[in-house]
Enzyme design. Structure first.
Site, PDB file in Angstrom:
ATOM      1  N   GLU A  64       0.859  -1.268  -0.154  1.00  0.00           N
ATOM      2  CA  GLU A  64      -0.122  -0.074  -0.017  1.00  0.00           C
ATOM      3  C   GLU A  64       0.767   1.081  -0.013  1.00  0.00           C
ATOM      4  O   GLU A  64       0.551   2.088  -0.614  1.00  0.00           O
ATOM      5  CB  GLU A  64      -0.980   0.001   1.156  1.00  0.00           C
ATOM      6  CG  GLU A  64      -1.880   1.106   0.951  1.00  0.00           C
ATOM      7  CD  GLU A  64      -3.530   1.045   1.618  1.00  0.00           C
ATOM      8  OE1 GLU A  64      -3.987   1.987   1.531  1.00  0.00           O
ATOM      9  OE2 GLU A  64      -3.656  -0.166   2.334  1.00  0.00           O
ATOM     10  N   HIS A  91      -0.015 -14.181  -0.158  1.00  0.00           N
ATOM     11  CA  HIS A  91       1.168 -14.883   0.355  1.00  0.00           C
ATOM     12  C   HIS A  91       1.578 -15.765  -0.406  1.00  0.00           C
ATOM     13  O   HIS A  91       0.898 -17.159   0.016  1.00  0.00           O
ATOM     14  CB  HIS A  91       1.206 -14.512   1.705  1.00  0.00           C
ATOM     15  CG  HIS A  91       0.566 -13.144   2.198  1.00  0.00           C
ATOM     16  ND1 HIS A  91       1.283 -12.040   2.297  1.00  0.00           N
ATOM     17  CD2 HIS A  91      -0.546 -13.185   2.858  1.00  0.00           C
ATOM     18  CE1 HIS A  91       0.690 -11.197   2.655  1.00  0.00           C
ATOM     19  NE2 HIS A  91      -0.647 -11.436   3.017  1.00  0.00           N
TER      20      HIS A  91
END
Length: 145
Positions: A64, A91
C-alpha cells in the site's frame, strides 16, 4: 513516456515517509521508472510475526505504501488526491530474513479510480507476495478546521 504528473526524486519521496508506519518498518523508496515505483523493506524483528516469518500485514503495508505513492504521483496534487479503496494480497512464499523488494505498476489509471499491482520478491528474486490495490481519486479539499 512517463506516467508521472509530479516530478520528484528518491530523497524527497523518502522524506515523505518520515514519522509514518512505513518509516517504522524500514521501508525505503529505491527506484522510480517511467511506469513503476520500487521500494524495499527489511525482514527483521519489526516485520516478522511470532513464528519468525515475514508478517503478511507488513507485506501489505509495503504494497500500500508503494501503490499509494505511485497513484498520487499520477495526479495534480493541487486538485486531486488518491486514497485507498481496496487491497488484496496473496502470500506465496515464506521469508525469514534479508530484504524484500516491491514494485508497483499500474493496471488501470482512470479519472476516478486507479488499480495497481504490487509484486514483492525476496533477495533472490522469488515472488513472495502479489497485491492489487484500488485507489479512489477524489478532489483535494481544504483541510483547515
Amino acid at each position: 513516456m512517463s506516467l508521472w504528473k509530479q516530478q520528484t526524486d528518491l530523497a524527497t519521496m523518502n522524506s515523505w515517509n518520515e514519522g509514518t508506519a512505513g518509516q517504522s518498518l524500514g521501508i525505503r523508496f529505491t527506484e522510480i521508472g517511467p511506469d513503476f515505483l520500487r521500494g524495499t523493506m527489511p525482514v527483521d524483528a519489526r516485520t516478522r510475526q511470532p513464528f519468525g516469518l515475514l508478517h503478511g500485514g507488513a507485506s501489505v503495508l509495503l504494497a500500500e505504501t508503494l501503490g499509494s505513492l505511485a497513484a498520487n504521483l499520477c495526479l495534480d496534487p493541487a486538485a486531486e488526491l488518491a486514497v485507498g479503496l481496496d487491497i488484496n494480497a496473496n502470500h506465496l512464499r515464506a521469508v525469514q530474513s534479508g530484504e524484500v523488494t516491491g514494485t508497483a505498476s499500474p493496471l488501470h489509471i482512470g479519472r476516478t479510480t486507479q488499480v495497481w499491482e504490487i509484486r514483492i520478491v525476496t533477495d533472490v528474486n522469488d515472488l513472495c507476495c502479489i497485491a492489487r490495490l484500488t485507489m479512489a481519486v477524489v478532489p483535494r479539499r481544504d483541510r483547515r478546521a
